[in-house]
Design a protein around this motif. Structure first.
Motif, mmCIF file in Angstrom:
data_model
loop_
_atom_site.group_PDB
_atom_site.id
_atom_site.type_symbol
_atom_site.label_atom_id
_atom_site.label_comp_id
_atom_site.label_asym_id
_atom_site.label_seq_id
_atom_site.Cartn_x
_atom_site.Cartn_y
_atom_site.Cartn_z
ATOM 1 N N THR A 1 -4.659 0.049 -0.306
ATOM 2 C CA THR A 1 -3.667 0.267 -1.360
ATOM 3 C C THR A 1 -3.739 -0.907 -2.332
ATOM 4 O O THR A 1 -3.572 -2.056 -1.924
ATOM 5 C CB THR A 1 -2.238 0.365 -0.790
ATOM 6 N N VAL B 1 -1.159 1.882 -6.767
ATOM 7 C CA VAL B 1 0.274 1.942 -7.032
ATOM 8 C C VAL B 1 0.514 1.249 -8.364
ATOM 9 O O VAL B 1 0.221 0.056 -8.519
ATOM 10 C CB VAL B 1 1.071 1.258 -5.907
ATOM 11 N N SER C 1 2.765 -0.228 -9.986
ATOM 12 C CA SER C 1 3.960 -1.062 -10.092
ATOM 13 C C SER C 1 3.690 -2.367 -9.358
ATOM 14 O O SER C 1 3.072 -2.358 -8.282
ATOM 15 C CB SER C 1 5.170 -0.352 -9.478
ATOM 16 N N HIS D 1 5.572 -5.431 4.770
ATOM 17 C CA HIS D 1 6.352 -4.444 4.029
ATOM 18 C C HIS D 1 6.415 -4.906 2.575
ATOM 19 O O HIS D 1 6.888 -6.011 2.294
ATOM 20 C CB HIS D 1 7.764 -4.319 4.601
ATOM 21 N N LEU E 1 7.671 -4.297 -1.353
ATOM 22 C CA LEU E 1 8.629 -3.628 -2.229
ATOM 23 C C LEU E 1 8.145 -3.784 -3.666
ATOM 24 O O LEU E 1 7.872 -4.895 -4.121
ATOM 25 C CB LEU E 1 10.021 -4.251 -2.080
ATOM 26 N N THR E 2 8.034 -2.676 -4.382
ATOM 27 C CA THR E 2 7.555 -2.719 -5.760
ATOM 28 C C THR E 2 8.713 -2.753 -6.745
ATOM 29 O O THR E 2 9.857 -2.469 -6.393
ATOM 30 C CB THR E 2 6.654 -1.511 -6.064
ATOM 31 N N ASP F 1 9.491 -0.821 -9.066
ATOM 32 C CA ASP F 1 10.168 0.462 -9.297
ATOM 33 C C ASP F 1 10.935 0.959 -8.076
ATOM 34 O O ASP F 1 11.390 2.100 -8.033
ATOM 35 C CB ASP F 1 9.165 1.528 -9.757
ATOM 36 N N GLY F 2 11.095 0.108 -7.059
ATOM 37 C CA GLY F 2 11.963 0.432 -5.927
ATOM 38 C C GLY F 2 11.294 1.076 -4.740
ATOM 39 O O GLY F 2 11.966 1.380 -3.740
ATOM 40 N N ARG F 3 9.994 1.282 -4.790
ATOM 41 C CA ARG F 3 9.311 1.915 -3.653
ATOM 42 C C ARG F 3 8.968 0.882 -2.582
ATOM 43 O O ARG F 3 8.713 -0.275 -2.877
ATOM 44 C CB ARG F 3 8.039 2.619 -4.115
ATOM 45 N N ARG F 4 8.934 1.336 -1.334
ATOM 46 C CA ARG F 4 8.616 0.456 -0.210
ATOM 47 C C ARG F 4 7.378 0.983 0.498
ATOM 48 O O ARG F 4 7.249 2.184 0.740
ATOM 49 C CB ARG F 4 9.798 0.389 0.755
ATOM 50 N N PHE F 5 6.489 0.072 0.845
ATOM 51 C CA PHE F 5 5.250 0.430 1.531
ATOM 52 C C PHE F 5 5.183 -0.369 2.822
ATOM 53 O O PHE F 5 5.137 -1.600 2.802
ATOM 54 C CB PHE F 5 4.042 0.129 0.638
ATOM 55 N N ASP F 6 5.203 0.357 3.942
ATOM 56 C CA ASP F 6 5.285 -0.286 5.253
ATOM 57 C C ASP F 6 3.939 -0.246 5.979
ATOM 58 O O ASP F 6 3.056 0.556 5.667
ATOM 59 C CB ASP F 6 6.343 0.413 6.121
#
Length: 490
Positions: free
Chosen positions: A30, A121, A123, A136, A138-139, A141-146
């Protein structure tokens, strides 16, 4: 393995290339990059062809063991504008950006063909946390990638610094890149003050001149030194500053000082028939811009200024050995007294650029001053800006900022991310700037000094540790080091 790459510029592409050049690993990648394309980053965006690389085509590559990779790509696509390309040519920066994007796209397609993925991604990451199950992210724009197993920070370089806090002043341009977008609307009769005298400032002036600017142009910086003019001479085989020679010297005495480095350079130049004092004189301000350009152009055409390719070659071969052998006090002294002068010697401009600047100087349109003490907005009916310099007060209608941050400054967009890592103890700042990383692995060092086996950094963010991180070949070498560690875990 789930790999997160934060940033999608040249360092990220170099990492992807190093990961996939020998085989296709079992990776789920990613890339967090807000720009439209992975590859160009800030440095190589689409722009006017006036903005040239300052390294010849044959030495630009994302692969450290294949320096001609970029040149081969250019030839395969038909050259530049359908014409042949010399290996020694200085090509447009935007072309290298296209190359980076093409390399990234090709890697993505190859991985996809094997059922692997490279997800982008759009952002930036503003927070990164490490837990038992991985990282973890956090972008913005508020998205979280774990569940990211490993992360590499490739956040690139920042833009210019608004030293004089002019951001809200009409007529102030804080960043000249991309030139074609930022400078196209500058009135042709305006007096333009360019803050800075480095390569970005040179690009700025060149773009204005090529777009028929008729007003005066003043370049101003603390030292007033333009980059030197690139000579046509090639470096002889290094005897004292090659990688092997420096290693041998440090084996006998592991401490490098500024005086010892100058002595090695003096021996190198003397054996090549060159005087060190001639090189040092180029870093002394005071000579008029017209005289300096005329003299350096003549030397460059005659194959003189041999010190220049010697210093550049020594930098590529041995700068990391030299820098790590310097005590902290020596490094600080170098950064304070010599860094900016060294950069003016290390990053020369092409001869055709110097010819254009000389013509503008001879015509009285261009001047270079030093000793900028302050700039303030003017008051009607005065010009928009008044600058106090060593050459007296200068009135200007437009101010274009190209002032670079410190050698290892953290890019503004990455500050929230880095501050969060430092606050939680996952990372620590390097005393000379940027993030502290282990010398041999590029693993990020935690607050207690331990190496984080799952978090790495590449590029400008590591300049406090490695000093010179602006060369794609050096970034490619570091990317190979990081990639080898990642591949062992796939």
């Amino acid at each position: 393995m789930k790999l997160g790459i934060i940033g999608g510029g040249g360092a990220a592409v170099a990492l992807l290339a190093a990961l996939t050049c020998d085989r296709l690993p079992d990776l789920d990648v990613t890339v967090f990059e807000p720009a439209k394309n992975v590859g160009p980053g800030r440095a190589y965006l689409p722009d006017s062809d006036i903005a040239l690389l300052n390294v010849s085509a044959e030495r630009m590559s994302v692969l450290s063991d294949s320096p001609g990779h970029f040149l081969q790509w250019v030839k395969e696509r038909g050259g530049l504008n359908g014409g042949p390309v010399s290996p020694a040519a200085f090509l447009p920066r935007r072309l290298f950006g296209e190359y980076l994007a093409a390399v990234a796209a090709e890697i993505t397609d190859r991985l996809a063909g094997r059922g692997k993925s490279v997800r982008t991604v759009r952002s930036p990451v503003i927070r990164l946390r490490q837990g038992p199950a991985g990282f973890h992210a956090l972008t913005e724009d508020g998205r979280r990638f774990d569940g990211l197993d490993r992360v590499v920070l490739c956040v690139g370089t920042g833009g210019p610094v608004d030293v004089y806090r002019l951001a809200r002043s009409p007529g102030y341009i804080n960043d000249s890149y991309p030139l074609s977008a930022q400078l196209a609307a500058v009135p042709r009769k305006a007096h333009v003050l360019v803050l800075g005298t480095g390569l970005t400032a040179v690009d700025t002036v060149l773009f204005l001149l090529e777009n028929s600017h008729r007003g005066g142009i003043t370049m101003a910086s603390r030292n007033g030194l333009l980059p030197t003019v690139r000579t046509s001479a090639t470096a002889p085989e290094l005897r004292h500053l090659s990688h092997a020679a420096v290693r041998a010297a440090l084996a006998a005495d592991p401490v490098m000082t500024g005086e010892r480095l100058l002595a090695l350079l003096d021996r190198e130049l003397r054996e090549a028939g060159m005087d060190l004092n001639r090189a040092c004189a180029e870093a002394v301000p005071g000579e008029s811009v017209a005289r300096r350009l005329r003299r350096q152009l003549q030397q460059a055409r005659d194959g003189g200024a041999l010190w220049q390719p010697v210093i550049i070659e020594a930098m590529h071969e041995s700068i990391e050995l030299i820098w790590h052998a310097m005590p902290d006090a020596e490094r600080r002294r170098f950064l304070t007294r010599w860094h900016r002068k060294f950069v003016s010697l290390l990053s020369p401009m092409p001869q055709r650029t110097a010819i254009r600047l000389q013509a503008a100087s001879d015509a009285g349109q261009l001047r270079v001053v030093r000793g900028v003490r302050g700039i303030r907005p003017g008051e009607f009916p005065l010009p928009a800006f008044l600058a106090s310099t060593g050459a007296g007060d200068i009135a200007a209608d437009i101010v274009v900022n190209t002032t670079r941050p410190a050698a290892a400054a953290i890019p503004e967009a990455a500050i929230p991310l880095v501050e969060g890592l430092v606050k939680t103890g996952v990372a620590r700042r390097h005393p000379l700037g940027g993030v502290d990383v282990a010398r041999y692995t590029n693993r990020v060092l935690a607050a207690d000094g331990s190496e984080n086996r799952n978090l790495f950094a590449l590029g400008h963010l590591t300049a406090g540790t490695h000093y010179y991180t602006s060369s794609m070949l050096i970034i490619g070498r570091q990317a190979r080091i990081v990639a080898d560690q990642l591949l062992r875990h796939c």
